[in-house]
Design a protein around this motif. Structure first.
Motif, PDB file in Angstrom:
ATOM      1  N   THR A   1      -7.877 -11.059  -3.240  1.00 57.62           N
ATOM      2  CA  THR A   1      -9.275 -10.746  -4.301  1.00 57.62           C
ATOM      3  C   THR A   1     -10.066  -9.463  -3.901  1.00 57.62           C
ATOM      4  OG1 THR A   1     -10.372 -12.547  -3.262  1.00 57.62           O
ATOM      5  CG2 THR A   1      -9.183 -13.104  -5.338  1.00 57.62           C
ATOM      6  N   LYS A   2      -9.925  -9.114  -2.537  1.00 55.29           N
ATOM      7  CA  LYS A   2     -10.759  -8.133  -2.052  1.00 55.29           C
ATOM      8  C   LYS A   2      -9.829  -6.855  -1.637  1.00 55.29           C
ATOM      9  CE  LYS A   2     -14.444 -10.744  -1.617  1.00 55.29           C
ATOM     10  NZ  LYS A   2     -15.694 -10.620  -2.276  1.00 55.29           N
ATOM     11  N   SER A   3      -8.588  -6.856  -2.273  1.00 55.96           N
ATOM     12  CA  SER A   3      -7.886  -5.795  -1.610  1.00 55.96           C
ATOM     13  C   SER A   3      -7.236  -4.946  -2.930  1.00 55.96           C
ATOM     14  CB  SER A   3      -6.501  -6.186  -1.189  1.00 55.96           C
ATOM     15  OG  SER A   3      -6.823  -6.843   0.196  1.00 55.96           O
ATOM     16  N   VAL A   4      -7.375  -3.633  -3.027  1.00 58.29           N
ATOM     17  CA  VAL A   4      -7.143  -2.808  -4.326  1.00 58.29           C
ATOM     18  C   VAL A   4      -6.033  -1.630  -3.581  1.00 58.29           C
ATOM     19  CG1 VAL A   4      -8.112  -1.318  -6.235  1.00 58.29           C
ATOM     20  CG2 VAL A   4      -9.407  -3.303  -5.003  1.00 58.29           C
ATOM     21  N   PHE A   5      -5.066  -1.279  -4.605  1.00 58.94           N
ATOM     22  CA  PHE A   5      -4.350  -0.323  -4.139  1.00 58.94           C
ATOM     23  C   PHE A   5      -4.301   0.738  -5.364  1.00 58.94           C
ATOM     24  CE2 PHE A   5      -0.706   0.236  -1.116  1.00 58.94           C
ATOM     25  CZ  PHE A   5      -0.384   1.532  -1.299  1.00 58.94           C
ATOM     26  N   ALA A   6      -4.363   2.201  -5.067  1.00 54.37           N
ATOM     27  CA  ALA A   6      -4.575   2.931  -6.351  1.00 54.37           C
ATOM     28  C   ALA A   6      -3.684   4.487  -5.897  1.00 54.37           C
ATOM     29  CB  ALA A   6      -6.141   3.441  -6.663  1.00 54.37           C
ATOM     30  N   GLY A   7      -3.378   5.234  -6.960  1.00 52.35           N
ATOM     31  CA  GLY A   7      -2.678   6.233  -6.476  1.00 52.35           C
ATOM     32  C   GLY A   7      -2.590   7.231  -7.879  1.00 52.35           C
ATOM     33  N   PHE A   8      -2.171   8.711  -7.482  1.00 56.92           N
ATOM     34  CA  PHE A   8      -2.080   9.385  -8.461  1.00 56.92           C
ATOM     35  C   PHE A   8      -0.968  10.042  -8.821  1.00 56.92           C
ATOM     36  CE2 PHE A   8      -5.707   9.638  -5.601  1.00 56.92           C
ATOM     37  CZ  PHE A   8      -6.780   9.522  -6.403  1.00 56.92           C
TER      38      PHE A   8
ATOM     39  N   HIS B   1       3.594  -7.679  -5.677  1.00 57.09           N
ATOM     40  CA  HIS B   1       2.897  -8.329  -4.722  1.00 57.09           C
ATOM     41  C   HIS B   1       1.553  -8.826  -4.598  1.00 57.09           C
ATOM     42  CE1 HIS B   1       6.568  -7.163  -2.165  1.00 57.09           C
ATOM     43  NE2 HIS B   1       6.238  -6.179  -2.785  1.00 57.09           N
ATOM     44  N   PRO B   2       1.227  -9.840  -5.787  1.00 58.33           N
ATOM     45  CA  PRO B   2      -0.042 -10.428  -5.787  1.00 58.33           C
ATOM     46  C   PRO B   2      -0.552 -11.305  -4.627  1.00 58.33           C
ATOM     47  CG  PRO B   2       1.373 -11.651  -6.958  1.00 58.33           C
ATOM     48  CD  PRO B   2       2.419 -10.416  -6.488  1.00 58.33           C
ATOM     49  N   GLU B   3       0.468 -11.410  -3.765  1.00 61.14           N
ATOM     50  CA  GLU B   3       0.009 -12.166  -2.504  1.00 61.14           C
ATOM     51  C   GLU B   3      -0.886 -11.366  -1.554  1.00 61.14           C
ATOM     52  OE1 GLU B   3       3.973 -10.809  -1.565  1.00 61.14           O
ATOM     53  OE2 GLU B   3       3.085 -11.239  -3.117  1.00 61.14           O
ATOM     54  N   HIS B   4      -0.942 -10.071  -1.937  1.00 62.72           N
ATOM     55  CA  HIS B   4      -1.646  -9.153  -1.141  1.00 62.72           C
ATOM     56  C   HIS B   4      -2.631  -8.522  -1.842  1.00 62.72           C
ATOM     57  CE1 HIS B   4       0.775  -9.859   2.645  1.00 62.72           C
ATOM     58  NE2 HIS B   4       2.048  -9.564   1.929  1.00 62.72           N
ATOM     59  N   PHE B   5      -2.599  -8.090  -3.095  1.00 62.62           N
ATOM     60  CA  PHE B   5      -3.713  -7.504  -3.809  1.00 62.62           C
ATOM     61  C   PHE B   5      -3.737  -8.088  -4.854  1.00 62.62           C
ATOM     62  CE2 PHE B   5      -0.451  -4.632  -1.373  1.00 62.62           C
ATOM     63  CZ  PHE B   5      -1.340  -3.900  -0.723  1.00 62.62           C
TER      64      PHE B   5
ATOM     65  N   LEU C   1       1.364  -1.323   7.824  1.00 59.54           N
ATOM     66  CA  LEU C   1       0.008  -0.801   7.402  1.00 59.54           C
ATOM     67  C   LEU C   1      -1.014  -1.960   6.972  1.00 59.54           C
ATOM     68  CD1 LEU C   1      -1.940   1.535   6.560  1.00 59.54           C
ATOM     69  CD2 LEU C   1      -1.019   1.075   4.212  1.00 59.54           C
ATOM     70  N   LEU C   2      -0.944  -2.912   6.237  1.00 59.37           N
ATOM     71  CA  LEU C   2      -1.827  -4.000   6.229  1.00 59.37           C
ATOM     72  C   LEU C   2      -2.186  -4.636   7.481  1.00 59.37           C
ATOM     73  CD1 LEU C   2      -1.066  -3.405   3.083  1.00 59.37           C
ATOM     74  CD2 LEU C   2      -1.144  -5.864   2.876  1.00 59.37           C
ATOM     75  N   PRO C   3      -1.235  -5.122   8.398  1.00 57.08           N
ATOM     76  CA  PRO C   3      -1.536  -5.796   9.725  1.00 57.08           C
ATOM     77  C   PRO C   3      -2.637  -4.649  10.596  1.00 57.08           C
ATOM     78  CG  PRO C   3       0.669  -6.289   9.102  1.00 57.08           C
ATOM     79  CD  PRO C   3       0.139  -5.262   8.164  1.00 57.08           C
TER      80      PRO C   3
END
Length: 278
Positions: free
Chosen positions: A137-144, A158-162, A122-124
């Protein structure tokens, strides 16, 4: 992976643009991935990469009134422009969960595969086809609900991505043993255990929401419903891990809030301003 992308579909009476993207095929999940991409009003007018929000349960954008919420925030200049990547759920009971292990009923058995999909496919894909930043620092992930559990698990590990996670009515009850027959060992909550065993990452921040009417269950009969207690207990684990309750964690409890898209839609502006405020 096809390079052909469908045409833009402008949302009715909206300043944002919605693109329906069905071009991604996941190898680990063995299925087509349906994405709804919401682009900000000025998307075609600048070359600087945009911040990005990845959102589980992307099939619920209409019930969340997402375009209306975004239009209002953009018109008020309450948020900076960002790209929203809404991921439609597949087998959500199996794909959402904690990647480390499924729960006691083997739910979440594909959560590791879902995490693999997010990180390696997905990210690539989104980076290739849309003008978004790949900076954590510009990437956020959320859900319900279960999707919120999944989003938190992915960001925490995975703080290397988010750098930020948003959780609406998160399923933090996820357990390694059943609570039937009066069994109430709270150390069996899987995400709490993973946080205890995990590491502190100074760039991570977390946003949580619960509603007082999320459910009625109160397994320890202390007057606090389980969904609230599971969330506040997880926050306490984060604080013990070294995260600041005032600077790195935001918790919103909605009086009368239910476990549904209508409640989550009402609190969306709070989350979006927290994540992308000017």
């Amino acid at each position: 992976m096809a390079d052909h992308l469908p045409a833009f579909f402008p949302a009715e009476s909206s300043t944002v643009t919605v693109r329906h993207d069905d071009s991604l095929i996941s190898v680990p999940l063995r299925r087509a991935i349906h994405l709804d991409i919401i682009l900000p009003p000025d998307y075609s007018q600048r070359s600087t990469p945009y911040p990005v929000l990845y959102l589980n349960d992307g099939q619920d954008l209409t019930r969340l009134q997402m375009t209306r919420v975004l239009d209002s925030l953009y018109q008020k200049r309450a948020i900076q422009p960002f790209v929203l990547v809404a991921i439609h759920a597949g087998d959500r009971i199996q794909e959402y969960g904690t990647a480390a292990r499924p729960d006691y009923m083997n739910r979440g058995s594909k959560a590791g595969l879902y995490t693999d999909f997010v990180l390696t496919e997905l990210l690539p894909y989104v980076k290739k086809h849309y003008n978004i930043s790949s900076e954590p620092t510009k990437s956020v992930f959320a859900g319900f609900s279960l999707g919120g559990l999944s989003a938190f698990d992915i960001v925490f590990h995975h703080p290397e991505h988010f750098s930020r996670s948003g959780v609406f009515s998160g399923s933090f009850w996820w357990r390694s043993k059943s609570t039937e027959d009066g069994y109430r060992d709270e150390t069996d909550r899987i995400m709490h255990d993973l946080v205890r065993k995990g590491s502190h990452h100074r760039q991570l921040k977390f946003w949580f929401e619960t509603g007082t009417d999320d459910e009625t269950s109160d397994r320890n009969n202390n007057g606090i419903i389980d969904s609230i207690e599971d969330t506040t207990d997880l926050i306490a684990e984060l604080v013990r891990k070294g995260y600041s309750r005032t600077e790195e964690i935001r918790y919103v409890e909605i009086a009368g809030g239910k476990h549904d898209q209508e409640t989550w839609s009402q609190i969306l502006p709070d989350f979006l301003i927290w994540a992308f405020g000017q």
